[in-house]
Design a protein around this motif. Sequence first.
Motif, PDB file in Angstrom:
ATOM      1  N   HIS A  34       0.031  -2.196  -1.656  1.00 51.54           N
ATOM      2  CA  HIS A  34       1.362  -1.648  -1.880  1.00 51.54           C
ATOM      3  C   HIS A  34       1.603  -0.596  -0.814  1.00 51.54           C
ATOM      4  CE1 HIS A  34       4.114   1.115  -4.309  1.00 51.54           C
ATOM      5  NE2 HIS A  34       4.802   0.019  -4.127  1.00 51.54           N
ATOM      6  N   THR A  87       3.241  -6.707 -10.605  1.00 54.68           N
ATOM      7  CA  THR A  87       3.116  -5.438  -9.885  1.00 54.68           C
ATOM      8  C   THR A  87       2.384  -4.378 -10.704  1.00 54.68           C
ATOM      9  OG1 THR A  87       5.337  -5.048 -10.663  1.00 54.68           O
ATOM     10  CG2 THR A  87       5.109  -5.684  -8.389  1.00 54.68           C
ATOM     11  N   LEU A  93       2.826  -0.518 -10.449  1.00 54.78           N
ATOM     12  CA  LEU A  93       3.539  -0.085  -9.247  1.00 54.78           C
ATOM     13  C   LEU A  93       5.002  -0.517  -9.297  1.00 54.78           C
ATOM     14  CD1 LEU A  93       0.813  -1.236  -6.768  1.00 54.78           C
ATOM     15  CD2 LEU A  93       1.250   1.096  -7.491  1.00 54.78           C
ATOM     16  N   VAL A 137       8.176  -1.711  -6.634  1.00 57.89           N
ATOM     17  CA  VAL A 137       8.599  -2.065  -5.278  1.00 57.89           C
ATOM     18  C   VAL A 137      10.032  -1.564  -5.164  1.00 57.89           C
ATOM     19  CG1 VAL A 137       8.746  -3.917  -3.609  1.00 57.89           C
ATOM     20  CG2 VAL A 137       7.210  -4.132  -5.533  1.00 57.89           C
ATOM     21  N   ASP A 172       9.830  -0.684  -0.409  1.00 61.62           N
ATOM     22  CA  ASP A 172       8.371  -0.783  -0.441  1.00 61.62           C
ATOM     23  C   ASP A 172       7.948  -2.218  -0.190  1.00 61.62           C
ATOM     24  OD1 ASP A 172       8.430   1.789  -1.156  1.00 61.62           O
ATOM     25  OD2 ASP A 172       7.761   1.518  -3.213  1.00 61.62           O
ATOM     26  N   PHE A 222       4.914  -5.070  -1.311  1.00 62.53           N
ATOM     27  CA  PHE A 222       3.842  -5.343  -2.254  1.00 62.53           C
ATOM     28  C   PHE A 222       3.353  -6.758  -2.027  1.00 62.53           C
ATOM     29  CE2 PHE A 222       2.281  -7.017  -6.276  1.00 62.53           C
ATOM     30  CZ  PHE A 222       1.318  -6.081  -6.580  1.00 62.53           C
TER      31      PHE A 222
END
Lengths: 279, 985
Positions: B35, B903, B906, B908, B933, B935
């Motif tokens: 990530h 994910t 996390l 994105v 972001d 990923f």
Amino acid sequence: MKWVEVIVSFILTLSFLSFPSCGFQSDELLVDDEEFGLEGAPQHRSPEPIPTRSPPVTSPTRKRHSDLDSDSKIQFSLDHAFGDSDFSPAGTFSARLKTWSHGGQNLLESDDFYRIRLPSNVLSPPGRDFIISSVKARCLPRESLDEHFVIHMEGVNVLAVNYGSPGSCPYPRNLKLPAKWSFSSHTVLKNSEQAPRAPVFTEEILGGENAEGEVVQPAERSFWAKYWMYLIPLGLIVMNAITQAMNMPEEQATGQVPAQGQPSAGAVQRGPSSAVRRR
Amino acid sequence: MAIRSFLILFILFFFSSLNPILSLYEDQVGLVDWHQQYLGKVKQAVFHTHKTGRKRVVVSTEENVVASLDLGQGEIFWRHVLGSNDVIDGIDIALGKYVITLSSGGSILRAWNLPDGQMVWESSLRGPKHSKSLFLVRTNLKIEKDNIVIIFSNGRLNAVSCMDGEVLWEKDFEGESLKVQQVIQPPGSNLIYVVGFASSSLFEMYQINALNGELLKHESAAFSGGFLGEVSPVFSETVVALDSTGLILLTISFQNGKISFHQMPISNLVKDSFGPAKIIPSSVTGIFAIKMNAVTIVIRVKDESKLEVVEKTNHETSISDALSISEGQQAFALVQHASHEIHLRVKLAHNWDDNLLKESVKMDQHRGLVHKVYINNYIRTDKSYGFRALIVMEDHSLLLLQQGEIVWSREDGLASIIDVTTSELPVERDGVSVAKVEHNLFEWLKGHMLKLKGTLMLASPQDIAAIQSMRLKNSEKSKMTRDHNGFRKLLIVLTRAGKLFALHTGDGHIVWSHLLQSLQKSKVCQHPIGLNLYKWQVPHHHAMDENPSVLVIGKCGPSSDAPGALSFVDTYTGKELSSLSLVHSVAQVIPLPYTDSTEQCLHLLIDADKHAHLYPKTPEAISIFEREFSNIYWYSVEDDNGIIKGHALRGKCTGEVADEVCFDTRELWSIVFPSESEKIIATVTRKLNEVVHTQAKVIADQEVMYKYISRNLLFVATVALKGSVEIGSVTPEESWLVAYLIDTVTGRILHQVTHHGSQGPVHAVFSENWVVYHYFNLKAHRYEMSVIEIYDQSRADNKDVWKLVLGKHNLTSPISLYSRPDVITKSQSYFFTHSVKAIAVTSTTKGITSKQLLIGTIGDQVLALDKRFLDPRRTVNPTQAEKEEGIIPLTDSLPIIPQSYVTHALRVEGLRGIITVPAKLESTTLVFAHGVDLFFTQLAPSRTYDSLTDDFNYALLLITIVALLAAIFVTWTLSERKELQENWR
């Protein structure tokens, strides 16, 4: 198949004026087709559009065509083009020119596209643009030139027209000249179908999140089906114990076999051990 | 006894090899996924270095991110991604503890706590009309001990309290044509000047009391020449502007309420002046810059009207804002670009001739030119002033310069990815040193002993930590060669800045990056735009020695007939092999499924005039192309017209564009959606490289259904014109959504279905014979997802085994789309809780593994949802046979299982797209999600049934085998001995 189709067959040489009197009902099965044979008619998926199935949307639309055609002379004009040639009128929606008089044979030989076009608006042709459809020319000839229209309508607007042969058109398209250079047409009118509504289970709304749990849970099975893997070894052990218990008195009685080397799994192990002995 | 111990070992081994997991365990995070966090191109930066403690810089970016960065390392302290419709207009720091942001066209003002990024207050500002937003924070302006922020937005001047966001006073500027250009606040006074133009030739000045918003003075003066563009304040009561021709500089002073103009033709200042100039706004006292073509001219203003050229340069120049370093002293930075290095100069505003600082920094060519510079000062160890500069480069990267070196750099261009493709890594060649392997043998054994300890629960906490770090730092995964499972690949990404990056899928590091020449601003191409990325050369078979390459397609300017540009880039080295500026435009690119002898893929580019151009332009490509000439069809969608058209090729171009590789096209079919009732909002096709394992689908009662698999299917969603607005503004009766399945060769509508009371936005994904789409149901007030599956009925009667045995089936006959299709469709709808940003589907090499939908949720996460939940054959009470087939009982909504977030914990941020790439291993698919972001992870929709997991304990297996062998020998000798004893008896 929920969608309802109205199948209409138009005969080429008939002028449209001959059937305004028929009104909507005449769309079901057009005019007497003894003279022209109406090739392909038996292949129709439902030659009689059952009136009960036809949606209320369809009937007014169709009616309007007929009415308009008869009263104010508005018809869809149908144009066609051979390969890259310009569009030339091929007749109205209801009445086609009888023959593929000019260029038809050349077109078949080169297997080029035969293109047709319709106005996108029935009331004020050509509407925003023409609806074009095309097919490889060699798909059309059978006994005569067979064509199949599927017209998608939305109110007075023609959305799209699918033009092609009524049946299959297998790939190596061989050159085949029709016996009769006349069209036999089949027309299907299609309207949009309704989407099925998402199911609503009030009682399951709360449980909806647990759907995965339900899925993972296997169906209830019998006791044996569930625990056979435990039961079989258990049974073996029990049997072992029994045979051992039976052997013990026997040994004591006969005193033949030494007791100290007897493996715990006697019944099963005896076979191999005897084999070893033989060796 | 030996048998028993062996049994125990066997059981242990068995359990260690079984890996019954549905989701990720905590210690598996980071094993196969990575990530990365980015910001986007920096628009504005404010330093905060006054206090002791952590030095930081607050930035706002073009991706609408406001973030606080560590000045030491460039790491993110905190970050907020505002929505795509919440564009940041300005940021500043107030009271030394709040970051104030103005966004959404000057209508939302927010304060964030500087140390941790918590929002402190938010206030919305309204005004009478839309206008430019200007933002001014002054720490010396106080109303009852409260610092205020002055904001001009939407035709209204607001004074807002820094403490709680309360609007203290407001003043409207309602003049019809008044365009406010600047709000100036002379230091040390309580006055505010608002200057602007009215009706193109009138200069207006308003003097306002900053404490209560009272209008003190209003003056206006006409200038017959008119005004052009922006004004630049040079003194507190003087601004500089250009006349409407752009040839005369105007110095406008409004001292004591008297407006006076001074004209100065640029040609008087610069001998060889060419064409109209443009003012580069700066806030440095007494100095401003203008730009004419490529020449930048820095001009100093002396007294009232005297202008003096102090520098004229051909190099790209950026000027920073003024930084006040001590009482009455202002410093500013000038950055100039010279081939391989950049020159940074820091000067005092009133003293041009001396430099406070002069540095040259070596700069990578692939960062392009310097776009922006921000400076900050610090006290050196010898008590003199030192300066550091934050620069924003052409490729959107952010660098901190200090003492002639790059302290840190951030590749923030990766926050705006346009297109992604993948490339294989080179094959591992012979000559990989054996010594390396032997050296690692001990390590290998040690590692496995550790793992064994972990498995047997004997490991100490230190051991566990060692095991974890060993797994994460597995050097295998970032190797630069192809692996057996196909997990290691290069992700080639094209960013908005026109830079190409290659990211390694193992750990996400940048293998190479290249700023494309064809997508750089040049004389012929003023506004280049990158469009797409295609695989150009995929070597295998007979062209194994060539490196693979990609084709980058761009165009000059946003208009549809802007000429195109092509670049060919080697994916191993990142070198631009060649680039072409096209004479024609690029409206559509069709990668053809044909390759020439060097494995170059043929591409057909359609221009705005509907001519087709073939690339590569080689005779071989033309001959291949001509063989398939009559089998090439394509379609075009005119969104704004509501027309979809089908095309085919006709012949060589005629007319003035006669060219060997140019072809005329013709229109084969068209579908015209009624403009008053339907508007196209989504079109989706199948992925070109998708593999379908089998056409037949065996259903519960041993029946076979044949999927209708055609590469030429197009899903189109239209909505009623009224319904194409935001959710909530129409009633269910006014809005409907129609979904179409269209054959793109013949233009047949295979299926058409209307959802009444539904509305966009529609997100859809098409795979195999099904399409899944997501929309809003106004009647149920919920989002819904629908699935349509399409089956081929013409093959349905091939069920008889005898027919198959005797060959009387039609399964091998070629399919022609000109045959009348005999298809049936099945569909079903379900409620879905989330709104969706993107949908994708997993793809595997052979297409055997079951599919999962990857849904980018509104929370910027990726959710994996089994396709089985979207099976139109679901019923409320499935029969036993259907259950065995895997049909899930029908529920009205789709489940969201927290463990199935790909994910995991996390996000994105700003998720825009999800890309799936098959690995060589059938069970596994690679997933790349990008937004602000990035990923990446590996996914096994049916678990890894065809391989052992990475942490499979080989040592345990070895030990088990050894123990087994030992047991065999022991029992053998035992039995031998026993036999001997028995024989002796």
